[in-house]
Write an enzyme that holds these catalytic residues in place. Structure first.
Site, mmCIF file in Angstrom:
data_model
loop_
_atom_site.group_PDB
_atom_site.id
_atom_site.type_symbol
_atom_site.label_atom_id
_atom_site.label_comp_id
_atom_site.label_asym_id
_atom_site.label_seq_id
_atom_site.Cartn_x
_atom_site.Cartn_y
_atom_site.Cartn_z
ATOM 1 N N TYR A 1 -2.539 -0.274 9.870
ATOM 2 C CA TYR A 1 -2.727 -0.866 8.542
ATOM 3 C C TYR A 1 -1.419 -0.770 7.740
ATOM 4 C CZ TYR A 1 -4.258 -1.312 3.712
ATOM 5 O OH TYR A 1 -4.364 -1.695 2.399
ATOM 6 N N SER B 1 0.827 -1.213 0.000
ATOM 7 C CA SER B 1 0.000 0.000 0.000
ATOM 8 C C SER B 1 0.856 1.254 0.000
ATOM 9 C CB SER B 1 -0.860 -0.044 1.259
ATOM 10 O OG SER B 1 -1.325 1.229 1.608
HETATM 11 C C1 UGA Z 1 -6.966 3.854 0.365
HETATM 12 C C2 UGA Z 1 -7.504 2.499 0.799
HETATM 13 O O1 UGA Z 1 -8.607 2.647 1.663
HETATM 14 C C3 UGA Z 1 -6.454 1.654 1.454
HETATM 15 O O2 UGA Z 1 -6.948 0.337 1.625
HETATM 16 C C4 UGA Z 1 -5.239 1.618 0.577
HETATM 17 O O3 UGA Z 1 -4.232 0.867 1.151
HETATM 18 C C5 UGA Z 1 -4.760 3.019 0.340
HETATM 19 O O4 UGA Z 1 -5.789 3.715 -0.353
HETATM 20 C C6 UGA Z 1 -3.521 3.085 -0.510
HETATM 21 O O5 UGA Z 1 -3.320 4.021 -1.234
HETATM 22 O O6 UGA Z 1 -2.720 2.207 -0.425
HETATM 23 P P1 UGA Z 1 -6.958 6.258 1.324
HETATM 24 O O7 UGA Z 1 -5.995 6.833 0.381
HETATM 25 O O8 UGA Z 1 -6.991 6.802 2.708
HETATM 26 O O9 UGA Z 1 -6.775 4.684 1.494
HETATM 27 O O10 UGA Z 1 -8.371 6.359 0.570
HETATM 28 P P2 UGA Z 1 -9.786 6.842 1.028
HETATM 29 O O11 UGA Z 1 -10.325 6.016 2.114
HETATM 30 O O12 UGA Z 1 -10.579 6.953 -0.203
HETATM 31 O O13 UGA Z 1 -9.504 8.330 1.621
HETATM 32 C C7 UGA Z 1 -8.965 9.355 0.791
HETATM 33 C C8 UGA Z 1 -9.005 10.676 1.513
HETATM 34 O O14 UGA Z 1 -10.377 11.058 1.705
HETATM 35 C C9 UGA Z 1 -8.365 10.702 2.878
HETATM 36 O O15 UGA Z 1 -7.677 11.923 3.042
HETATM 37 C C10 UGA Z 1 -9.550 10.661 3.845
HETATM 38 O O16 UGA Z 1 -9.299 11.335 5.078
HETATM 39 C C11 UGA Z 1 -10.602 11.372 3.064
HETATM 40 N N1 UGA Z 1 -11.987 10.962 3.411
HETATM 41 C C12 UGA Z 1 -12.349 9.664 3.411
HETATM 42 C C13 UGA Z 1 -12.918 11.960 3.710
HETATM 43 O O17 UGA Z 1 -12.593 13.162 3.732
HETATM 44 N N2 UGA Z 1 -14.191 11.573 3.993
HETATM 45 C C14 UGA Z 1 -14.593 10.281 3.982
HETATM 46 O O18 UGA Z 1 -15.782 10.008 4.246
HETATM 47 C C15 UGA Z 1 -13.650 9.283 3.680
#
Ligand code: UGA
Length: 338
Positions: A155, A130
């Site tokens: 994670y 990841s």
């Molecule tokens: C994602 C996946 O969930 C992980 O399993 C994976 O390992 C990771 O990508 C990766 O790149 O390897 P993430 O980038 O955090 O993690 O993706 P999202 O869950 O879509 O979140 C993206 C951004 O949106 C974050 O900054 C989060 O704080 C934000 N977010 C998320 C919000 O502002 N509101 C929400 O309801 C959900």
């Protein structure tokens, strides 16, 4: 039929798309999944229905990777020649709330897969890591050779642990292993716990979109088809015990172990606020934006350096986020008829 390929997490987002592609390519595919209810099990069942309806050699086994004896028996029964390990307890924020689930699934589960690979003499293991392993690093783009000793979520720590465990098995037992650091993968049949999907749900239901922090956080969003193409090409190129290394460094195995690590990311960035805007355009509705505290464990910005990958497989992710989100929105509208 081509080589027999085991795909763990086959009812999951990436596993489903990959297993479908491999089956369509005429391979014999064994898909394993525990079908847990971390998110809507109906989505997993529907993915699985599509897979079993795909003409070709797809077989499904319901199995939890924490059941080490069950995993050993499954390897003995199917004798896969290649393994793509995608099963995990995903979700960065989830690992802050439920640390034990992450470790038991992602670390113990992976150990069972490594043991199965060793016993069956698998010719190539490709496994999911990841972008979160880059943790507190602030220098973007992230390079595979950058230090990754400061994870900020459990994670991320489990995914880094997987890379280290795979290296050990490559070194000790000569297991050819390729780790892939995925960057925020999205697309049709995606994960409802991720930001783009949650935002689409909220927009279509007329509910507030919850933005953690200011909305300026940046993500390198990578479209699912680019991930699948990269995986298929990587699978065909198991790392060699020596040679085949134009640029020896931390991304390759020490002492000649057949081990490699790659980023798979588009190489761009979009802000979380920008993502809400793109979804508004494609779903034809305005979002009600609300802001909440940043979530512990989230990194501020990601972006992949993918030159190594492009040089190695002659391909790099190509679908820009506006096109990918348009395709996702089309699928979303078709499935949920908002
Ligand atoms: C994602 C996946 O969930 C992980 O399993 C994976 O390992 C990771 O990508 C990766 O790149 O390897 P993430 O980038 O955090 O993690 O993706 P999202 O869950 O879509 O979140 C993206 C951004 O949106 C974050 O900054 C989060 O704080 C934000 N977010 C998320 C919000 O502002 N509101 C929400 O309801 C959900």
């Amino acid at each position: 039929m081509g080589p027999k390929t085991l795909v763990t997490g086959a009812a999951g987002f990436i596993g489903f798309h990959l297993a479908r592609r491999l089956t369509e390519d005429g391979r014999s595919v064994v898909g394993v999944d525990n079908l847990n209810s971390y998110y809507d099990p109906a989505l997993k069942r529907d993915r699985l229905d599509l897979l079993t309806a795909t003409p070709g050699g797809f077989t499904f086994e319901r199995l939890d990777l924490r059941d080490s004896a069950g995993v050993a028996a499954m390897f003995r029964e199917h004798r896969p020649e290649e393994v793509v390990h995608l099963a995990a307890q995903p979700g960065i924020r989830e690992s802050v709330i439920n640390p034990r689930e992450s470790v038991e699934n992602n670390v113990n589960g992976f150990l069972s897969v490594l043991e199965g690979c060793r016993e069956s003499g698998v010719r190539h293991l490709v496994y999911a890591s990841s972008s979160s392993v880059y943790g507190a690093n602030t220098k973007v783009p992230f390079r595979v050779g950058d230090p990754v000793d400061h994870p900020i979520s459990l994670y991320a720590a489990t995914k880094r642990a997987n890379e280290l465990m795979a290296h050990t098995y490559s070194h000790l037992f000569g297991l050819p292993a390729t780790g892939v650091r995925f960057f925020t993968v999205y697309g049709p049949w995606g994960r409802p716990d991720m930001a783009y999907f949650r935002f689409a749900d909220a927009i279509c239901k007329g509910e507030p979109v919850q933005i953690y922090g200011t909305g300026e956080a940046l993500r390198d969003l990578t479209y699912i088809d680019d991930i699948v193409e990269s995986l298929v090409r990587l699978l065909a190129r198991p790392p060699q015990a020596d040679g085949d290394r134009p640029d020896p460094g931390p991304e390759t195995g020490a002492g000649g172990a057949p081990y490699r690590l790659f980023n798979i990311g588009f190489g761009g960035q979009i802000s979380v606020g920008g993502l809400v805007g793109l979804l508004e355009q494609n779903l034809g509705r305005k979002a009600i934006r609300t802001h909440q505290q940043e979530r512990p464990g989230d990194v501020f910005a990601t972006r992949a350096e993918v030159l190594d990958l492009e040089n190695y497989i002659g391909f790099g992710p190509q679908i820009p986020v506006d096109e990918g989100i348009a395709r996702f929105a089309e699928w979303y509208r078709e499935r949920y008829k908002p």
